[in-house]
Write a protein that holds these residues in place. Structure first.
Motif, PDB file in Angstrom:
ATOM      1  N   ALA A 182       0.831  -1.200   0.000  1.00 24.45           N
ATOM      2  CA  ALA A 182       0.000   0.000   0.000  1.00 24.45           C
ATOM      3  C   ALA A 182       0.870   1.256   0.000  1.00 24.45           C
TER       4      ALA A 182
ATOM      5  N   ALA B 139       0.414   3.507  -3.434  1.00 22.01           N
ATOM      6  CA  ALA B 139      -0.291   4.785  -3.272  1.00 22.01           C
ATOM      7  C   ALA B 139       0.528   5.981  -3.777  1.00 22.01           C
TER       8      ALA B 139
ATOM      9  N   TYR C 188       0.748   5.849  -7.610  1.00 21.46           N
ATOM     10  CA  TYR C 188      -0.524   6.250  -8.217  1.00 21.46           C
ATOM     11  C   TYR C 188      -0.700   7.769  -8.149  1.00 21.46           C
TER      12      TYR C 188
END
Length: 62
Positions: free
Chosen positions: A13, A17, A20
């Motif tokens: 994660a 993240a 992205y």
């Protein structure tokens, strides 16, 4: 077993993240990341140059 799995999920994660946010340029994070990397490259070059200079000067003393 479960702690390792949770650690892997948190790591993924924390890796996905920011990538992205950088690709989609959410709130200008992509631009900020590029500027940070450019500045980081300059500081890395300065530190490598300084280290090389110090090593060269110390080898002259010997």
């Amino acid at each position: 077993m479960m702690n390792k799995f949770i650690g892997i999920l948190i790591g993924l994660a924390l890796l996905i993240a920011p990538i992205y946010a950088w690709i989609t340029n959410i709130a200008g994070f992509g631009t900020a990341a590029i500027y940070f990397l450019k500045g980081g490259l300059v500081w890395i070059a300065i530190l490598i140059g300084t280290t090389s200079l110090v090593i060269g000067l110390s080898s002259l003393r010997d």
